[in-house]
Design an enzyme around this catalytic site. Sequence first.
Site, mmCIF file in Angstrom:
data_model
loop_
_atom_site.group_PDB
_atom_site.id
_atom_site.type_symbol
_atom_site.label_atom_id
_atom_site.label_comp_id
_atom_site.label_asym_id
_atom_site.label_seq_id
_atom_site.Cartn_x
_atom_site.Cartn_y
_atom_site.Cartn_z
ATOM 1 N N ILE A 13 0.837 -1.208 0.000
ATOM 2 C CA ILE A 13 0.000 0.000 0.000
ATOM 3 C C ILE A 13 0.875 1.262 0.000
ATOM 4 C CG2 ILE A 13 -1.698 1.320 1.346
ATOM 5 C CD1 ILE A 13 -2.711 -1.505 2.365
ATOM 6 N N THR B 31 -4.204 5.156 7.756
ATOM 7 C CA THR B 31 -5.154 4.160 7.241
ATOM 8 C C THR B 31 -4.622 2.754 7.538
ATOM 9 O OG1 THR B 31 -4.100 4.146 5.065
ATOM 10 C CG2 THR B 31 -5.973 5.626 5.343
ATOM 11 N N SER B 32 -3.658 2.657 8.457
ATOM 12 C CA SER B 32 -3.009 1.363 8.675
ATOM 13 C C SER B 32 -3.620 0.615 9.863
ATOM 14 C CB SER B 32 -1.508 1.582 8.856
ATOM 15 O OG SER B 32 -0.852 0.354 8.861
ATOM 16 N N ARG B 33 -3.223 0.950 11.060
ATOM 17 C CA ARG B 33 -3.799 0.363 12.270
ATOM 18 C C ARG B 33 -3.825 1.435 13.347
ATOM 19 N NH1 ARG B 33 -5.906 -2.835 9.677
ATOM 20 N NH2 ARG B 33 -5.756 -5.103 9.692
ATOM 21 N N ASP C 50 -8.592 6.509 9.279
ATOM 22 C CA ASP C 50 -9.551 5.472 8.881
ATOM 23 C C ASP C 50 -9.548 4.347 9.903
ATOM 24 O OD1 ASP C 50 -11.447 4.288 7.017
ATOM 25 O OD2 ASP C 50 -9.877 2.810 6.585
ATOM 26 N N GLU D 224 -11.077 1.062 18.072
ATOM 27 C CA GLU D 224 -12.168 0.962 17.094
ATOM 28 C C GLU D 224 -13.031 -0.270 17.270
ATOM 29 O OE1 GLU D 224 -9.801 0.818 13.402
ATOM 30 O OE2 GLU D 224 -10.570 -1.208 13.100
ATOM 31 N N HIS E 274 -12.901 2.658 9.098
ATOM 32 C CA HIS E 274 -12.160 1.511 8.562
ATOM 33 C C HIS E 274 -12.777 1.046 7.237
ATOM 34 C CE1 HIS E 274 -9.177 -1.752 9.972
ATOM 35 N NE2 HIS E 274 -9.269 -1.779 8.657
ATOM 36 N N GLN E 275 -12.865 1.968 6.295
ATOM 37 C CA GLN E 275 -13.499 1.636 5.018
ATOM 38 C C GLN E 275 -12.545 1.719 3.841
ATOM 39 O OE1 GLN E 275 -16.270 5.343 4.668
ATOM 40 N NE2 GLN E 275 -15.740 4.820 2.570
ATOM 41 N N ALA E 276 -11.243 1.927 4.119
ATOM 42 C CA ALA E 276 -10.311 2.119 2.998
ATOM 43 C C ALA E 276 -10.300 0.907 2.059
ATOM 44 C CB ALA E 276 -8.905 2.391 3.520
ATOM 45 N N PHE E 277 -10.572 -0.268 2.601
ATOM 46 C CA PHE E 277 -10.522 -1.499 1.784
ATOM 47 C C PHE E 277 -11.781 -1.702 0.950
ATOM 48 C CE2 PHE E 277 -13.638 -4.334 3.719
ATOM 49 C CZ PHE E 277 -13.955 -3.606 4.856
HETATM 50 P P1 NAD Z 1 2.889 -4.813 3.583
HETATM 51 O O1 NAD Z 1 3.282 -5.938 4.472
HETATM 52 O O2 NAD Z 1 2.887 -5.010 2.104
HETATM 53 O O3 NAD Z 1 3.808 -3.540 3.882
HETATM 54 C C1 NAD Z 1 4.150 -3.138 5.169
HETATM 55 C C2 NAD Z 1 5.523 -2.526 5.081
HETATM 56 O O4 NAD Z 1 5.850 -1.981 6.358
HETATM 57 C C3 NAD Z 1 6.615 -3.548 4.720
HETATM 58 O O5 NAD Z 1 7.370 -3.084 3.611
HETATM 59 C C4 NAD Z 1 7.473 -3.611 5.991
HETATM 60 O O6 NAD Z 1 8.849 -3.844 5.716
HETATM 61 C C5 NAD Z 1 7.230 -2.230 6.551
HETATM 62 N N1 NAD Z 1 7.552 -2.081 7.967
HETATM 63 C C6 NAD Z 1 7.462 -3.014 8.930
HETATM 64 N N2 NAD Z 1 7.869 -2.481 10.106
HETATM 65 C C7 NAD Z 1 8.195 -1.185 9.867
HETATM 66 C C8 NAD Z 1 8.667 -0.127 10.663
HETATM 67 N N3 NAD Z 1 8.894 -0.300 11.969
HETATM 68 N N4 NAD Z 1 8.895 1.072 10.079
HETATM 69 C C9 NAD Z 1 8.679 1.253 8.763
HETATM 70 N N5 NAD Z 1 8.239 0.264 7.944
HETATM 71 C C10 NAD Z 1 7.991 -0.934 8.492
HETATM 72 O O7 NAD Z 1 1.445 -4.340 4.115
HETATM 73 P P2 NAD Z 1 0.338 -3.545 3.314
HETATM 74 O O8 NAD Z 1 -0.534 -4.517 2.595
HETATM 75 O O9 NAD Z 1 0.987 -2.452 2.565
HETATM 76 O O10 NAD Z 1 -0.531 -2.962 4.530
HETATM 77 C C11 NAD Z 1 -0.038 -1.895 5.318
HETATM 78 C C12 NAD Z 1 -0.971 -1.670 6.489
HETATM 79 O O11 NAD Z 1 -2.275 -1.305 6.016
HETATM 80 C C13 NAD Z 1 -1.183 -2.904 7.396
HETATM 81 O O12 NAD Z 1 -1.056 -2.501 8.750
HETATM 82 C C14 NAD Z 1 -2.602 -3.294 7.169
HETATM 83 O O13 NAD Z 1 -3.162 -3.852 8.330
HETATM 84 C C15 NAD Z 1 -3.251 -1.946 6.840
HETATM 85 N N6 NAD Z 1 -4.475 -2.086 6.053
HETATM 86 C C16 NAD Z 1 -5.520 -1.242 6.309
HETATM 87 C C17 NAD Z 1 -6.703 -1.359 5.567
HETATM 88 C C18 NAD Z 1 -7.879 -0.444 5.772
HETATM 89 O O14 NAD Z 1 -8.985 -0.745 5.293
HETATM 90 N N7 NAD Z 1 -7.728 0.682 6.450
HETATM 91 C C19 NAD Z 1 -6.809 -2.352 4.585
HETATM 92 C C20 NAD Z 1 -5.703 -3.175 4.333
HETATM 93 C C21 NAD Z 1 -4.542 -3.036 5.064
#
Ligand code: NAD
Length: 338
Positions: free
Chosen positions: A155, A233-235, A259, A264, A296-299
């Site tokens: 992402i 939008t991550s966690r 998001d 949550e 939490h709707q980004a997906f």
């Molecule tokens: P991914 O595993 O492809 O990428 C995560 C990246 O973070 C990796 O490149 C990893 O090396 C890096 N990373 C790990 N620890 C780190 C740190 N301490 N500092 C910097 N970088 C670090 O994951 P993704 O598919 O890109 O997803 C990213 C996030 O988005 C996840 O937390 C996921 O849960 C969240 N997410 C949110 C939604 C939503 O609807 N809001 C949907 C999907 C995913």
Amino acid sequence: MDVTVFSTKPYDRRFLDAANAQGQHSLHYLEARLDADTAALAFGSTAVCVFVNDCVDRAVLTQLHACGIRTVALRCAGYNQVDLAAAEALGMAVVRVPAYSPHAVAEFTVALMLALDRNIPRAWARVRENNFALDGLIGRNLNGRTVGVVGTGRIGALVARTLRAGFGCEVLARDVVHDPALEAIGVRYVPIDTLLTTSEIVSLHCPLTPATHHLVNAAVIAAARPGLLLVNTSRGALVDTRALIAGLKSHKLSGVALDVYEQEADLFFEDLSNEIIQDDDFQRLLTFPNVLVTGHQAFLTEEALTAIAETTLASLDDAQAGRPLQHQLRAETALSPS
Ligand code: NAD
């Protein structure tokens, strides 16, 4: 395979049923969230299918195992809600959907960034009241701004590429792994402290691990560039909510778009419009004119929901046939340094 699907919403059912059109699995849909009180409802199934705010800790896994569950299928990418070591000790396989549509989340992230920075929700609220005044709606161009992207995986890489190649931003990045394709277009990897103190906008895309819990805290906000915009939008737990509120009150932060939210699980995915929300921090966040929150709707795109359902069903096919599970999570994954 008999599968109990927890936290089912109408859209989950629609897309899972479409992926299960041949009827290869018996899917038992429950609206209930999985926790210690509801785990017993899986009795009679051999697999459960769960989402981001289901509780899959040691106690719940032990109960599920006693009910006959041997496969836990996460219909999401993140897996911080699962005790993988406990699952492994019980001999239960945990599978996830590692990449359903990174574009869905990346595009939503940029949408939040623009909506926040250009005051679009406030403008829309005004126009609905026939208030066409522009005072207070001044934004900034994205072009030329310095944006920090924390985590350039699936992402984050798309967000960095869109901001760099599409909007002409200066993009600073931090990841344990560098992406040469991003470096080739001018994205610069820098230490996390440099990113957090130099960026005008920071967008979080790393997973939630013990190392990244409260990555954005009071000290980071104190050291940040004045007027920082933060997008998450991550966690939720990547950000210390109380520190965020303090940073907004002191004007150190000029805007926040979320998001995801630390607590949550008590709020999101439900219609609570007739309830009194007990979470004072969340309610305080909503009072700021420069805070934008989505649930939490980004997906949530057609493409992502299709991919989630199809990957989940393919994993269940493999589990049923005794084939190797392509998207199985191992306990060491959770412990890997990140
Ligand atoms: P991914 O595993 O492809 O990428 C995560 C990246 O973070 C990796 O490149 C990893 O090396 C890096 N990373 C790990 N620890 C780190 C740190 N301490 N500092 C910097 N970088 C670090 O994951 P993704 O598919 O890109 O997803 C990213 C996030 O988005 C996840 O937390 C996921 O849960 C969240 N997410 C949110 C939604 C939503 O609807 N809001 C949907 C999907 C995913």
